[in-house]
Design a protein around this motif. Structure first.
Motif, PDB file in Angstrom:
ATOM      1  N   ASN A  64     -23.874 -38.474  38.365  1.00 44.50           N
ATOM      2  CA  ASN A  64     -24.386 -37.986  39.763  1.00 44.50           C
ATOM      3  C   ASN A  64     -22.982 -37.894  40.812  1.00 44.50           C
ATOM      4  OD1 ASN A  64     -25.685 -36.632  41.640  1.00 44.50           O
ATOM      5  ND2 ASN A  64     -26.975 -38.348  42.121  1.00 44.50           N
ATOM      6  N   GLU A  65     -22.132 -37.215  40.341  1.00 44.02           N
ATOM      7  CA  GLU A  65     -20.836 -37.159  41.104  1.00 44.02           C
ATOM      8  C   GLU A  65     -20.917 -36.857  42.734  1.00 44.02           C
ATOM      9  OE1 GLU A  65     -17.782 -37.924  40.008  1.00 44.02           O
ATOM     10  OE2 GLU A  65     -17.778 -37.616  37.987  1.00 44.02           O
ATOM     11  N   ILE A  66     -20.309 -37.559  43.468  1.00 43.66           N
ATOM     12  CA  ILE A  66     -20.690 -37.420  45.041  1.00 43.66           C
ATOM     13  C   ILE A  66     -20.215 -35.978  45.343  1.00 43.66           C
ATOM     14  CG2 ILE A  66     -19.927 -38.395  47.153  1.00 43.66           C
ATOM     15  CD1 ILE A  66     -19.449 -41.192  45.534  1.00 43.66           C
ATOM     16  N   PHE A  99     -14.234 -28.932  36.070  1.00 43.95           N
ATOM     17  CA  PHE A  99     -13.218 -30.188  35.911  1.00 43.95           C
ATOM     18  C   PHE A  99     -14.166 -31.275  36.326  1.00 43.95           C
ATOM     19  CE2 PHE A  99     -10.711 -33.793  37.690  1.00 43.95           C
ATOM     20  CZ  PHE A  99      -9.831 -33.864  36.538  1.00 43.95           C
ATOM     21  N   ARG A 100     -14.923 -31.523  37.114  1.00 39.56           N
ATOM     22  CA  ARG A 100     -15.636 -32.477  37.508  1.00 39.56           C
ATOM     23  C   ARG A 100     -17.276 -32.086  37.996  1.00 39.56           C
ATOM     24  NH1 ARG A 100     -14.541 -37.165  38.717  1.00 39.56           N
ATOM     25  NH2 ARG A 100     -12.385 -36.895  39.432  1.00 39.56           N
ATOM     26  N   VAL A 101     -17.988 -32.064  37.009  1.00 40.72           N
ATOM     27  CA  VAL A 101     -19.443 -31.774  37.038  1.00 40.72           C
ATOM     28  C   VAL A 101     -20.645 -32.701  36.662  1.00 40.72           C
ATOM     29  CG1 VAL A 101     -18.948 -29.234  36.311  1.00 40.72           C
ATOM     30  CG2 VAL A 101     -18.984 -30.952  34.574  1.00 40.72           C
ATOM     31  N   ARG A 102     -21.633 -32.541  36.985  1.00 35.29           N
ATOM     32  CA  ARG A 102     -22.525 -33.416  36.944  1.00 35.29           C
ATOM     33  C   ARG A 102     -23.259 -33.592  35.478  1.00 35.29           C
ATOM     34  NH1 ARG A 102     -24.704 -32.161  42.921  1.00 35.29           N
ATOM     35  NH2 ARG A 102     -23.458 -33.865  43.916  1.00 35.29           N
ATOM     36  N   GLU A 153      -4.169 -34.173  36.236  1.00 36.03           N
ATOM     37  CA  GLU A 153      -5.510 -34.959  36.340  1.00 36.03           C
ATOM     38  C   GLU A 153      -6.026 -35.153  34.871  1.00 36.03           C
ATOM     39  OE1 GLU A 153      -7.666 -35.831  39.112  1.00 36.03           O
ATOM     40  OE2 GLU A 153      -7.441 -34.051  40.380  1.00 36.03           O
ATOM     41  N   GLU A 154      -6.729 -36.351  34.849  1.00 35.72           N
ATOM     42  CA  GLU A 154      -7.158 -36.772  33.710  1.00 35.72           C
ATOM     43  C   GLU A 154      -7.715 -35.936  32.636  1.00 35.72           C
ATOM     44  OE1 GLU A 154      -9.307 -40.686  34.000  1.00 35.72           O
ATOM     45  OE2 GLU A 154     -10.482 -40.364  31.813  1.00 35.72           O
ATOM     46  N   LEU A 155      -7.468 -35.885  31.566  1.00 33.43           N
ATOM     47  CA  LEU A 155      -8.014 -35.069  30.532  1.00 33.43           C
ATOM     48  C   LEU A 155      -8.703 -36.016  29.502  1.00 33.43           C
ATOM     49  CD1 LEU A 155      -8.426 -32.305  28.790  1.00 33.43           C
ATOM     50  CD2 LEU A 155      -6.055 -32.927  27.644  1.00 33.43           C
ATOM     51  N   GLU A 156      -8.395 -37.037  29.176  1.00 33.77           N
ATOM     52  CA  GLU A 156      -8.707 -38.089  28.369  1.00 33.77           C
ATOM     53  C   GLU A 156      -8.295 -39.375  28.763  1.00 33.77           C
ATOM     54  OE1 GLU A 156      -8.311 -37.021  24.277  1.00 33.77           O
ATOM     55  OE2 GLU A 156      -8.797 -39.098  23.578  1.00 33.77           O
TER      56      GLU A 156
HETATM   57  P1  ATP Z   1     -12.532 -39.686  36.611  1.00 32.86           P
HETATM   58  O1  ATP Z   1     -11.799 -40.588  37.249  1.00 32.86           O
HETATM   59  O2  ATP Z   1     -11.880 -38.295  36.656  1.00 32.86           O
HETATM   60  O3  ATP Z   1     -13.880 -39.516  37.352  1.00 32.86           O
HETATM   61  P2  ATP Z   1     -13.175 -41.160  34.362  1.00 32.86           P
HETATM   62  O4  ATP Z   1     -12.170 -42.043  34.340  1.00 32.86           O
HETATM   63  O5  ATP Z   1     -14.525 -41.639  35.472  1.00 32.86           O
HETATM   64  O6  ATP Z   1     -12.695 -39.633  35.177  1.00 32.86           O
HETATM   65  P3  ATP Z   1     -14.256 -41.698  32.007  1.00 32.86           P
HETATM   66  O7  ATP Z   1     -15.160 -42.406  32.360  1.00 32.86           O
HETATM   67  O8  ATP Z   1     -13.011 -42.308  31.194  1.00 32.86           O
HETATM   68  O9  ATP Z   1     -13.809 -40.820  33.223  1.00 32.86           O
HETATM   69  O10 ATP Z   1     -14.627 -40.551  30.994  1.00 32.86           O
HETATM   70  C1  ATP Z   1     -13.903 -40.026  29.832  1.00 32.86           C
HETATM   71  C2  ATP Z   1     -13.742 -38.460  29.777  1.00 32.86           C
HETATM   72  O11 ATP Z   1     -14.970 -37.973  30.421  1.00 32.86           O
HETATM   73  C3  ATP Z   1     -12.801 -37.941  31.222  1.00 32.86           C
HETATM   74  O12 ATP Z   1     -11.424 -38.112  30.634  1.00 32.86           O
HETATM   75  C4  ATP Z   1     -13.186 -36.737  31.365  1.00 32.86           C
HETATM   76  O13 ATP Z   1     -12.518 -35.857  30.442  1.00 32.86           O
HETATM   77  C5  ATP Z   1     -14.455 -36.744  30.999  1.00 32.86           C
HETATM   78  N1  ATP Z   1     -15.330 -36.748  32.325  1.00 32.86           N
HETATM   79  C6  ATP Z   1     -15.680 -37.902  32.857  1.00 32.86           C
HETATM   80  N2  ATP Z   1     -16.315 -37.604  33.975  1.00 32.86           N
HETATM   81  C7  ATP Z   1     -16.591 -36.140  34.302  1.00 32.86           C
HETATM   82  C8  ATP Z   1     -17.100 -35.181  35.061  1.00 32.86           C
HETATM   83  N3  ATP Z   1     -17.780 -35.451  36.249  1.00 32.86           N
HETATM   84  N4  ATP Z   1     -16.886 -34.000  34.805  1.00 32.86           N
HETATM   85  C9  ATP Z   1     -16.306 -33.411  33.650  1.00 32.86           C
HETATM   86  N5  ATP Z   1     -15.699 -34.355  32.611  1.00 32.86           N
HETATM   87  C10 ATP Z   1     -16.051 -35.666  33.091  1.00 32.86           C
END
Ligand code: ATP
Length: 455
Positions: A178-180, A187-190, A260-263
């Motif tokens: 439940n992303e704020i 990229f950032r979805v719920r 930004e973070e991919l993995e």
């Molecule tokens: P961020 O810091 O961007 O919120 P995170 O460090 O919380 O990411 P992880 O918990 O390490 O992410 O999750 C592993 C992977 O899952 C991430 O590298 C990303 O590719 C994917 N991921 C995490 N949250 C999301 C999201 N809200 N939407 C899409 N992909 C996500």
């Protein structure tokens, strides 16, 4: 590569890769629907991951665990207590935002005001009710990562496969947070998909395996078509390091909105199995874990040399499938100036990822022999098992080429009058990237196509 998110969003909608979720009711924030071509691309990316992580290794098993799990999973995993993001409210414009970037400057993302609250913790898990009775015990959560299903099945997998360390368990599936503030397209979805490996090894060998997986995962992304200059490593330290992690390396990609973070590749030590195991006191755990009063399984392996039970350490490469798609589409997006002054848009996908592998275009719509040969070729090529082969009879080959460039189809095959005249008469194969055309005898087309896609 794509320079702006807008050009990608518009191509995705126009050509049927990705649509806004619940669009006809005004949309649903943080949820996207994958259209005809997006579904193919997503499946191809998942298959490439599975092939590399499971089939091409002999030390990894696959798993597909349930999304809804016993709430104790999240009690002992630590998610119930700590899976939070800092959240801030703006007094001026009343918006709410994720505040992890607000360490020094506290300003509203929306209106720029500094009249904001102090950050407070917001738990990102979706809580849901299970069963027909609603009471204080009837809840659980949608999983916020796939990993926990791997840890809770550790004993099942070891017992059913006779695995010894080191070995891994791989899983692909949906996760929910439940992303704020969901943003930046997919990229950032719920609701999203993750491709996760939990790789179990002996304590002491964890750092070696961590380094191995960081490099192996980067190489895999390069094999999917991402380029070296658009990838970076970030060594996560201090406050940003998850409480269970000894060290984490994030693989960053240069998305249209920046690196930004991919993995994430984390060394999770013995935290997870140590948290979920029964009889914790029998082990010399290195991680600090909550006392487990509910688990019925010993999540450990027998160390034959030392003649004792040991909880393995775990290295986790965790990749986002949706972010992976966004990265691959960003990288593949190309606008080319042609000699005649016009521009063409091409998605230069690696062939194994292309949603449509080959499009077969009869040159004349209403000529029965041409149509029959085109259909025959479609059926022959489809049987090769390479993915989607599309027979498309619009009669307008020029338009077909343009459309297939835009959706990244590597090869278009046209069937014309020459093709039907003699037994070994040629069809024309056009290459997406070079736009060159070669004539191939129809009978040799399957061999040509296999050679193109399999090598
Ligand atoms: P961020 O810091 O961007 O919120 P995170 O460090 O919380 O990411 P992880 O918990 O390490 O992410 O999750 C592993 C992977 O899952 C991430 O590298 C990303 O590719 C994917 N991921 C995490 N949250 C999301 C999201 N809200 N939407 C899409 N992909 C996500």
């Amino acid at each position: 590569p794509a320079k702006t998110m807008d050009e990608l969003v518009s191509l995705c909608k126009r050509r049927g890769f990705i649509f806004q979720g619940s669009e006809i009711y005004g949309g649903m924030q943080g949820a996207y629907d994958y259209g005809p071509l997006g579904t193919e691309l997503k499946n191809n990316l998942k298959n490439a991951w599975w092939r590399a992580m499971v089939y091409e290794r002999d030390d990894v098993e696959g798993l597909d665990a349930a999304i809804i799990q016993n709430k104790h999973v999240y009690k002992y995993s630590g998610h119930e207590d700590t899976f939070t993001d800092p959240m801030v409210d703006c007094h001026e414009c009343k918006s709410r935002m994720r505040a992890d970037h607000m360490k020094d400057i506290k300003k509203c993302d929306n209106c720029g005001s500094d009249n904001v609250t102090e950050p407070r913790d917001f738990n990102l898990m979706f809580k849901t009710n299970v069963g027909p009775m609603v009471n204080e015990d009837s809840y659980t959560y949608l999983r916020p990562e796939t990993a926990q299903g791997i840890f809770t099945n550790f004993k099942n997998v070891v017992d059913s496969t006779s695995r010894a360390l080191p070995f891994g368990i791989a899983q692909i599936g949906k996760s929910f947070r439940n992303e704020i503030t969901p943003r930046n397209f997919i990229f950032r979805v719920r609701e999203f998909e993750q491709m996760e490996l939990e790789f179990f090894c002996k304590p002491g060998e964890d750092e070696k395996w961590h380094d191995f997986w960081v490099e192996t995962r980067k190489q895999w992304w390069l094999d999917q078509g991402l380029t070296e200059e658009n990838i970076q490593f970030e060594y996560v330290t201090g406050d940003d390091l998850a409480h269970y992690s000894k060290s984490t390396v994030d693989i960053l990609y240069k998305f249209p909105h920046g690196f930004e973070e991919l993995e994430g590749v984390a060394n999770r030590t013995d935290y997870d199995l140590g948290s979920h195991t029964k009889a914790q006191e029998e082990f010399d755990l290195s991680a600090k874990v909550k006392k487990n009063e509910h688990s019925t399984a010993k999540l450990a392996v027998r160390d034959l040399e030392a003649n004792k039970w040991e909880v393995p350490f775990c290295i986790e490469p965790s990749a986002g499938l949706d972010r992976g798609m966004l990265a691959i589409m960003t990288e593949a997006y190309t606008e080319e100036e042609l000699e005649n002054g016009s521009t063409r848009t091409v998605l230069k996908f690696k062939p194994h990822l292309a949603p449509i592998k080959v499009a077969i275009l009869p040159l004349k719509k209403n000529k029965p022999e041409i149509v029959a040969l085109a259909k025959e070729l479609k059926n022959k090529l489809q049987k090769l098992g390479l993915g989607r082969i599309l027979y498309e009879n619009t009669g307008n080959v020029g338009k077909g080429y343009r459309r297939h460039d835009e959706v990244g189809t590597p090869l278009c095959v046209t069937v014309d009058f020459d093709s039907i005249e003699k037994d070994d008469a040629p069809v024309t194969v056009r290459d997406r990237d070079t736009m060159e055309q070669v004539a191939i005898p129809a009978a040799e087309l399957p061999a040509y196509i296999i050679n193109y896609f399999v090598n």
